[in-house]
Write a protein that holds these residues in place. Structure first.
Motif, PDB file in Angstrom:
ATOM      1  N   VAL A 185      36.273  32.421  40.711  1.00  0.00           N
ATOM      2  CA  VAL A 185      37.502  33.002  41.254  1.00  0.00           C
ATOM      3  C   VAL A 185      38.584  31.921  41.205  1.00  0.00           C
ATOM      4  N   PRO A 186      39.400  31.939  40.134  1.00  0.00           N
ATOM      5  CA  PRO A 186      40.478  30.950  40.028  1.00  0.00           C
ATOM      6  C   PRO A 186      41.551  31.189  41.092  1.00  0.00           C
ATOM      7  N   ALA A 187      42.206  30.132  41.488  1.00  0.00           N
ATOM      8  CA  ALA A 187      43.279  30.249  42.475  1.00  0.00           C
ATOM      9  C   ALA A 187      44.492  30.953  41.882  1.00  0.00           C
ATOM     10  N   ARG A 188      44.823  30.639  40.659  1.00  0.00           N
ATOM     11  CA  ARG A 188      46.004  31.227  40.029  1.00  0.00           C
ATOM     12  C   ARG A 188      45.729  32.680  39.674  1.00  0.00           C
ATOM     13  N   ARG A 227      29.868  43.388  42.651  1.00  0.00           N
ATOM     14  CA  ARG A 227      30.414  44.734  42.880  1.00  0.00           C
ATOM     15  C   ARG A 227      31.579  44.695  43.876  1.00  0.00           C
ATOM     16  N   LEU A 228      31.442  43.895  44.927  1.00  0.00           N
ATOM     17  CA  LEU A 228      32.518  43.776  45.912  1.00  0.00           C
ATOM     18  C   LEU A 228      33.771  43.193  45.259  1.00  0.00           C
ATOM     19  N   ALA A 229      33.609  42.167  44.438  1.00  0.00           N
ATOM     20  CA  ALA A 229      34.756  41.570  43.741  1.00  0.00           C
ATOM     21  C   ALA A 229      35.397  42.584  42.800  1.00  0.00           C
ATOM     22  N   GLU A 230      34.572  43.372  42.101  1.00  0.00           N
ATOM     23  CA  GLU A 230      35.118  44.402  41.213  1.00  0.00           C
ATOM     24  C   GLU A 230      35.960  45.404  41.982  1.00  0.00           C
ATOM     25  N   GLN A 231      35.500  45.805  43.156  1.00  0.00           N
ATOM     26  CA  GLN A 231      36.236  46.760  43.973  1.00  0.00           C
ATOM     27  C   GLN A 231      37.537  46.141  44.524  1.00  0.00           C
ATOM     28  N   LEU A 232      37.439  44.938  45.028  1.00  0.00           N
ATOM     29  CA  LEU A 232      38.596  44.287  45.632  1.00  0.00           C
ATOM     30  C   LEU A 232      39.696  43.975  44.623  1.00  0.00           C
ATOM     31  N   PHE A 233      39.287  43.528  43.442  1.00  0.00           N
ATOM     32  CA  PHE A 233      40.258  43.068  42.464  1.00  0.00           C
ATOM     33  C   PHE A 233      40.477  44.066  41.335  1.00  0.00           C
ATOM     34  N   ASP A 234      39.860  45.258  41.443  1.00  0.00           N
ATOM     35  CA  ASP A 234      40.039  46.348  40.495  1.00  0.00           C
ATOM     36  C   ASP A 234      39.850  45.888  39.047  1.00  0.00           C
ATOM     37  N   MET A 235      38.725  45.194  38.816  1.00  0.00           N
ATOM     38  CA  MET A 235      38.436  44.736  37.457  1.00  0.00           C
ATOM     39  C   MET A 235      36.935  44.722  37.220  1.00  0.00           C
ATOM     40  N   GLN A 273      46.792  27.939  46.410  1.00  0.00           N
ATOM     41  CA  GLN A 273      45.989  28.621  47.419  1.00  0.00           C
ATOM     42  C   GLN A 273      45.168  29.705  46.731  1.00  0.00           C
ATOM     43  N   ASN A 274      43.912  29.848  47.137  1.00  0.00           N
ATOM     44  CA  ASN A 274      43.035  30.843  46.521  1.00  0.00           C
ATOM     45  C   ASN A 274      42.891  32.051  47.444  1.00  0.00           C
ATOM     46  N   LEU A 275      43.873  32.938  47.363  1.00  0.00           N
ATOM     47  CA  LEU A 275      43.889  34.136  48.197  1.00  0.00           C
ATOM     48  C   LEU A 275      42.729  35.074  47.881  1.00  0.00           C
ATOM     49  N   ARG A 276      42.380  35.201  46.606  1.00  0.00           N
ATOM     50  CA  ARG A 276      41.296  36.117  46.238  1.00  0.00           C
ATOM     51  C   ARG A 276      39.962  35.650  46.812  1.00  0.00           C
ATOM     52  N   ALA A 277      39.683  34.356  46.760  1.00  0.00           N
ATOM     53  CA  ALA A 277      38.432  33.838  47.334  1.00  0.00           C
ATOM     54  C   ALA A 277      38.416  34.061  48.840  1.00  0.00           C
ATOM     55  N   GLU A 278      39.554  33.851  49.502  1.00  0.00           N
ATOM     56  CA  GLU A 278      39.636  34.079  50.946  1.00  0.00           C
ATOM     57  C   GLU A 278      39.324  35.532  51.280  1.00  0.00           C
ATOM     58  N   VAL A 279      39.914  36.468  50.531  1.00  0.00           N
ATOM     59  CA  VAL A 279      39.685  37.893  50.768  1.00  0.00           C
ATOM     60  C   VAL A 279      38.214  38.243  50.536  1.00  0.00           C
ATOM     61  N   LEU A 280      37.652  37.775  49.436  1.00  0.00           N
ATOM     62  CA  LEU A 280      36.255  38.082  49.107  1.00  0.00           C
ATOM     63  C   LEU A 280      35.322  37.567  50.205  1.00  0.00           C
ATOM     64  N   ILE A 281      35.526  36.348  50.649  1.00  0.00           N
ATOM     65  CA  ILE A 281      34.675  35.780  51.699  1.00  0.00           C
ATOM     66  C   ILE A 281      34.826  36.565  52.998  1.00  0.00           C
ATOM     67  N   ARG A 282      36.047  36.886  53.366  1.00  0.00           N
ATOM     68  CA  ARG A 282      36.266  37.664  54.608  1.00  0.00           C
ATOM     69  C   ARG A 282      35.614  39.041  54.530  1.00  0.00           C
ATOM     70  N   GLU A 283      35.671  39.665  53.357  1.00  0.00           N
ATOM     71  CA  GLU A 283      35.081  41.001  53.193  1.00  0.00           C
ATOM     72  C   GLU A 283      33.557  40.981  53.295  1.00  0.00           C
ATOM     73  N   THR A 284      32.941  39.818  53.155  1.00  0.00           N
ATOM     74  CA  THR A 284      31.489  39.707  53.335  1.00  0.00           C
ATOM     75  C   THR A 284      31.128  39.497  54.799  1.00  0.00           C
ATOM     76  N   GLY A 285      32.145  39.348  55.652  1.00  0.00           N
ATOM     77  CA  GLY A 285      31.902  39.176  57.075  1.00  0.00           C
ATOM     78  C   GLY A 285      31.989  37.746  57.562  1.00  0.00           C
ATOM     79  N   ILE A 286      32.358  36.821  56.692  1.00  0.00           N
ATOM     80  CA  ILE A 286      32.491  35.416  57.068  1.00  0.00           C
ATOM     81  C   ILE A 286      33.948  35.155  57.454  1.00  0.00           C
ATOM     82  N   ASN A 287      34.170  34.565  58.611  1.00  0.00           N
ATOM     83  CA  ASN A 287      35.521  34.238  59.050  1.00  0.00           C
ATOM     84  C   ASN A 287      35.932  32.885  58.473  1.00  0.00           C
TER      85      ASN A 287
END
Length: 115
Positions: free
Chosen positions: A10-13, A103-111, A60-74
């Protein structure tokens, strides 16, 4: 010799796509990914390597932050730089990134990430 594992990168850019990549992990490879000291955040069946110094020069890596939070990790800190997600193997070894995380990343990032 290290056995390659399939990692979720998950690249930051935002211009760089999230993708699956076979990686051979050693200290040098991890330091190159993190651009310095390597930090780890662990979930139930996965862990992610990233820049532990929160290098403010890296994006800043917003996508990594979102993915981690969606797994339940604060995540309390802002994440920077590339994030490399892998699975937990036997005896603390690295393993391929779990399919449910892909699968979660595919759903979150629509790819689509895997065939």
């Amino acid at each position: 010799m290290h056995t390659p594992c399939n990692a979720l990168v998950v690249p930051a850019r935002l211009a760089h796509p999230v993708h699956i990549k076979a990686v051979e992990l050693d200290t040098t490879t991890l330091q190159r990914v993190a651009n310095g000291e390597v930090g780890v955040i662990a979930g139930r069946a996965w862990h992610v390597y990233l820049d532990s110094e929160a290098n403010r020069m890296a994006a800043q890596n917003l996508r990594a932050e979102v993915l981690i939070r969606e797994t339940g990790i604060n995540v309390e800190e802002t994440l920077h730089g590339t994030a490399l997600f892998l699975g937990h193997g036997c005896s603390g070894e690295e393993a391929d990134v779990p399919r449910h995380l892909i699968r979660l990343a595919e759903q979150l990032f629509d790819m689509p990430l895997a065939a």
